[in-house]
Design a protein around this motif. Structure first.
Motif, short mmCIF file in Angstrom:
data_model
loop_
_atom_site.label_atom_id
_atom_site.label_comp_id
_atom_site.label_asym_id
_atom_site.label_seq_id
_atom_site.Cartn_x
_atom_site.Cartn_y
_atom_site.Cartn_z
N LEU A 1 0.87 -1.17 0.00
CA LEU A 1 0.00 0.00 0.00
C LEU A 1 0.91 1.22 0.00
O LEU A 1 1.65 1.44 0.95
CB LEU A 1 -0.89 -0.02 1.24
N ILE B 1 -8.10 5.31 -3.09
CA ILE B 1 -7.25 4.16 -3.40
C ILE B 1 -7.65 3.52 -4.72
O ILE B 1 -8.81 3.57 -5.13
CB ILE B 1 -7.35 3.10 -2.26
N GLY C 1 -10.55 2.41 1.58
CA GLY C 1 -9.99 3.50 0.78
C GLY C 1 -10.94 4.06 -0.25
O GLY C 1 -10.70 5.16 -0.78
#
Length: 420
Positions: free
Chosen positions: A185, A267, A261
């Motif tokens: 990540l 994300i 996210g």
């Protein structure tokens, strides 16, 4: 971020940064589709519209539908990208012989590595001092180490470890953690997303503020029936984390992070295309391209990972060569440097020539258009004496000579969360 030259992946980077499915030929090999391994996230990648390609014996996502490599790259720089790096090889070394063994095959001073801290290191060729593979070593205690090595070098590394471990075999146990996945990540919002995710799983507020770059910890997750190994690390130049999780829970953790996210659009899944351009902007090497068995860590600009006390004791493979180079630059015939390149992006293998002459003084090992800087960047090896910042050179591509300028790396400032 390891195969002999005869089996290295195609290295040319062919990319139009704004195209939807740019072709990164360095991620393609001659392996038949049916022979490729799959990570625990393969089905998820396909469901998300990934363009899959052979890489290091695995079918891996290069890019996802609806975005360009440049868009994916910039998303990681601005928000957070989630990379599947489960193809990397995870190892555990335990026992009283673990440290002596690692000291015999690497130049790192691991006696100075605190528990739950990591360092980049290299396996060394016994004669040349060349790099057999680069790896991350994490201390889990005086007699316990966690290693991550490159997928493309798996068989090569396992043979290397088995051969060089023989003198220590009664005192060290080596395990390949075949039942583990690994996700990365990365990006400025990575900490917030992971904090929210772990807090939701455990019911206890997670505090990652003092988990600095290079540090790691275990996080017990009762609902998953396991503990996650969370390391503040990555290969993009951004703040981020690498999470080692059991194969059975890899997709669960990944989708959980994506769900958390998705609030605020923070994300996206990211593939090998963006990973390559991100690591190059950060001045990081890709084994088999920027590093190989003929390249010493000093030539590669990795002198910092060679322990001064290790050079003095000389008890590691290739110590004679590395010791000479460590103590005197006169023994270092070439240097890894960065370049800004005019015109076309420089490809791996392009010759570097002395400006205005036909004298070859080096070769490009990686190159691409930089989405962040809006100019062509590259790295390669150049004869010592021509390595100084600002040196103008010629770079031969497609029968033409382009202008290049030696520049420092990383090309962009890294954003690691370092200890104060």
């Amino acid at each position: 971020m390891l195969l002999p030259h005869t089996t290295r992946l195609a290295s040319t980077l062919r990319v139009a940064v704004n195209s939807k499915f740019s072709v990164f030929s360095r991620f393609y090999s001659d392996a038949a589709p049916g022979t490729l391994a799959k990570t625990p996230l393969y089905d998820l990648h396909v469901a998300k519209g990934a363009k899959m390609a052979p890489f290091a014996g695995y079918s891996m996502p290069v890019l996802y539908s609806g975005e360009s490599v440049g868009e994916s790259h910039n998303w990681v720089r601005e928000k957070a990208g989630l990379f599947d790096v489960s193809h990397m090889v995870q190892h555990r070394l335990t026992g009283p012989g673990a440290l002596p063994f690692l000291h015999s095959v690497t130049p790192s001073d691991l006696t100075c590595l605190p528990q739950f801290r990591s360092t980049l290191s290299v396996f060394l060729h016994p004669v040349t001092g060349g790099i057999v593979d680069d790896l991350i070593i994490t201390s889990h205690g005086p007699d316990s180490f966690y290693l991550v090595t490159n997928a493309a070098c798996k068989e090569k590394d396992l043979a290397y470890i088995a051969t060089n471990m023989k003198p220590f075999s009664s005192d060290v146990k080596h395990e390949v953690l075949t039942g583990q996945g690994l996700v990365a990540l990365q990006g400025p919002l990575a900490k917030d997303i992971l904090t929210e995710y772990l807090t939701g799983l455990t019911g206890t507020p997670a505090d990652l503020s003092k988990l600095y770059f290079g540090a790691s910890m275990f996080v017990e997750i009762p609902s998953l029936g396991e503990r996650l190994h969370v390391a503040r690390a990555g290969y993009t130049g951004e703040d981020g984390f690498e999470i080692s999780v059991s194969e059975r829970n890899t997709e669960t953790v990944t989708t959980g992070l994506l769900d958390v996210g998705s609030a605020g659009g923070r994300i996206r899944l990211s593939g090998l295309g963006a990973r390559d351009s991100l690591r190059l902007e950060a001045g990081m090497c890709l084994y088999g391209h920027d590093l190989d068995d003929t390249t010493t860590p000093i030539e590669a600009g990795l002198k910092w990972l060679v322990g001064k006390t290790r050079v003095m004791d000389g008890n590691f493979l290739g110590a004679e060569t590395i010791g000479r180079q460590y103590n005197s630059w006169s023994f270092v015939p070439r240097r890894r440097v960065g370049f800004f390149v005019e015109g076309l992006s420089a490809r791996e293998g392009a010759e570097i020539v002395e400006k205005g002459t036909d004298s070859v003084i080096g070769k490009i090992t990686s190159g691409c258009p930089s989405p962040t800087l809006g100019k062509n960047i590259a790295m390669g090896y150049i004869r010592s004496g021509f390595h100084k910042q600002g040196t103008e050179v010629g770079i031969r591509m497609r029968g033409r000579e382009r202008s290049g300028t030696v520049t420092k790396m990383p090309f962009i400032e890294t954003k690691y969360n370092k200890a104060p």
